[in-house]
Enzyme design. Sequence first.
Site, PDB file in Angstrom:
ATOM      1  N   SER A 140      19.019  15.622   5.683  1.00  0.00           N
ATOM      2  CA  SER A 140      18.922  16.623   4.618  1.00  0.00           C
ATOM      3  C   SER A 140      19.327  15.986   3.300  1.00  0.00           C
ATOM      4  CB  SER A 140      19.853  17.799   4.899  1.00  0.00           C
ATOM      5  OG  SER A 140      20.007  18.545   3.706  1.00  0.00           O
ATOM      6  N   ASP A 173      15.935  21.060   1.597  1.00  0.00           N
ATOM      7  CA  ASP A 173      16.505  22.407   1.624  1.00  0.00           C
ATOM      8  C   ASP A 173      16.230  23.122   0.306  1.00  0.00           C
ATOM      9  OD1 ASP A 173      17.840  22.681   4.193  1.00  0.00           O
ATOM     10  OD2 ASP A 173      19.081  21.007   3.538  1.00  0.00           O
ATOM     11  N   MET A 196      16.606  26.470  -1.849  1.00  0.00           N
ATOM     12  CA  MET A 196      17.479  27.657  -1.926  1.00  0.00           C
ATOM     13  C   MET A 196      17.307  28.339  -3.282  1.00  0.00           C
ATOM     14  SD  MET A 196      20.970  26.126  -0.269  1.00  0.00           S
ATOM     15  CE  MET A 196      20.937  25.008   1.134  1.00  0.00           C
ATOM     16  N   HIS A 229      12.477  23.240   4.382  1.00  0.00           N
ATOM     17  CA  HIS A 229      13.196  24.403   4.915  1.00  0.00           C
ATOM     18  C   HIS A 229      13.388  25.396   3.774  1.00  0.00           C
ATOM     19  CE1 HIS A 229      17.319  25.847   6.712  1.00  0.00           C
ATOM     20  NE2 HIS A 229      16.434  26.816   6.628  1.00  0.00           N
ATOM     21  N   MET A 264      14.680  28.606   2.098  1.00  0.00           N
ATOM     22  CA  MET A 264      15.704  29.659   2.138  1.00  0.00           C
ATOM     23  C   MET A 264      15.556  30.473   0.870  1.00  0.00           C
ATOM     24  SD  MET A 264      18.696  27.186   3.616  1.00  0.00           S
ATOM     25  CE  MET A 264      17.779  25.722   3.136  1.00  0.00           C
ATOM     26  N   MET A 311      19.724  27.349  13.305  1.00  0.00           N
ATOM     27  CA  MET A 311      20.781  27.062  12.331  1.00  0.00           C
ATOM     28  C   MET A 311      22.123  27.109  13.060  1.00  0.00           C
ATOM     29  SD  MET A 311      19.389  26.520   9.415  1.00  0.00           S
ATOM     30  CE  MET A 311      20.937  26.284   8.541  1.00  0.00           C
ATOM     31  N   GLY A 368      25.789  22.373   2.576  1.00  0.00           N
ATOM     32  CA  GLY A 368      26.053  21.269   3.479  1.00  0.00           C
ATOM     33  C   GLY A 368      27.543  21.225   3.802  1.00  0.00           C
ATOM     34  N   ASP A 425      20.156  22.447  12.799  1.00  0.00           N
ATOM     35  CA  ASP A 425      20.516  22.154  11.406  1.00  0.00           C
ATOM     36  C   ASP A 425      21.882  22.751  11.087  1.00  0.00           C
ATOM     37  OD1 ASP A 425      20.582  21.761   8.653  1.00  0.00           O
ATOM     38  OD2 ASP A 425      18.860  23.032   8.210  1.00  0.00           O
TER      39      ASP A 425
HETATM   40  C1  DX5 Z   1      22.195  24.437   5.114  1.00  0.00           C
HETATM   41  C2  DX5 Z   1      21.052  23.479   5.157  1.00  0.00           C
HETATM   42  C3  DX5 Z   1      21.326  22.216   5.906  1.00  0.00           C
HETATM   43  C4  DX5 Z   1      22.476  21.421   5.395  1.00  0.00           C
HETATM   44  C5  DX5 Z   1      22.982  20.519   6.476  1.00  0.00           C
HETATM   45  O1  DX5 Z   1      21.750  25.628   4.546  1.00  0.00           O
HETATM   46  O2  DX5 Z   1      19.908  24.080   5.752  1.00  0.00           O
HETATM   47  O3  DX5 Z   1      20.138  21.423   6.002  1.00  0.00           O
HETATM   48  O4  DX5 Z   1      22.183  20.696   4.259  1.00  0.00           O
HETATM   49  O5  DX5 Z   1      24.106  19.849   5.991  1.00  0.00           O
HETATM   50  P1  DX5 Z   1      25.181  19.187   6.940  1.00  0.00           P
HETATM   51  O6  DX5 Z   1      24.427  18.231   7.835  1.00  0.00           O
HETATM   52  O7  DX5 Z   1      26.084  18.548   5.990  1.00  0.00           O
HETATM   53  O8  DX5 Z   1      25.787  20.311   7.739  1.00  0.00           O
HETATM   54 ZN    ZN Z   2      18.109  22.858   6.226  1.00  0.00          ZN
END
Ligand code: DX5
Ligand code: ZN
Length: 220
Positions: A10, A37, A39, A68, A70, A139, A146, A177
């Site tokens: 990611s 990601d 968002m 991905h 969101m 998830m 992250g 993830d």
């Molecule tokens: C969270 C994201 C993830 C995130 C994972 O909403 O979808 O992809 O960046 O980060 P780590 O691996 O640090 O948990």
């Molecule tokens: Zn993600």
Amino acid sequence: MTSPILISPSILSADFARLGEEVRAIDEAGCDWVHIDVMDGHFVPNITIGPAVVKALRPHSQKPFDVHLMISPVDLYLDAFAQAGADIITVHPEAGPHIHRSVQHIKSLGVKAGVVLNPGTPAKMLDYLMDDVDLILVMSVNPGFGGQSFIENQLRKIEAIRKMIDKSGRDIRLQVDGGIDFTTAPRAIAAGADVLVAGTATFRGGPSAYAGNIRKLRGG
Ligand code: DX5
Ligand code: ZN
């Protein structure tokens, strides 16, 4: 039956001031896909990347862009992400009124379609999507950031979905993830996941560490 394990770092944990270089570095370090990601500050409490950034990154790697989303409403933006160079687009059922329609829409754009389940969303919601999806994402943290801790009970969901996939006989990837590190990766794989997303665990230590991090996540 699970397929070979794929690693999709990611880029949320990359240095955003050097994003093109970071994508080249994880590509050269042996990643399989690039996890992006997206968002919107509405579906999740954070704002990240839009289609213009995906398009700008596209020349930096030939590896599949695993996008991905969101964002809500999500349907309005599917075409833009496909045009920007997404190879896989993954959507949350809560992000639009008709998840089946969103999946069909993604496939009509010539892009692989994924459905994502939040930690509180049951596997059952996939029952009538199994004929159409190319990827299912579990998830293992609540989406938005992250660096969060792996939610243990999602392993049971991964096991249940692995059975559903095997029963379907279709070629569906099972991705996990959130909170994936050298300890949780083998546990997610044992539960049946075959694509690991990892932000913090890939980018920790800077570019010279990426190849070793990816190899360790893969179990090597
Ligand atoms: C969270 C994201 C993830 C995130 C994972 O909403 O979808 O992809 O960046 O980060 P780590 O691996 O640090 O948990
Ligand atoms: Zn993600």
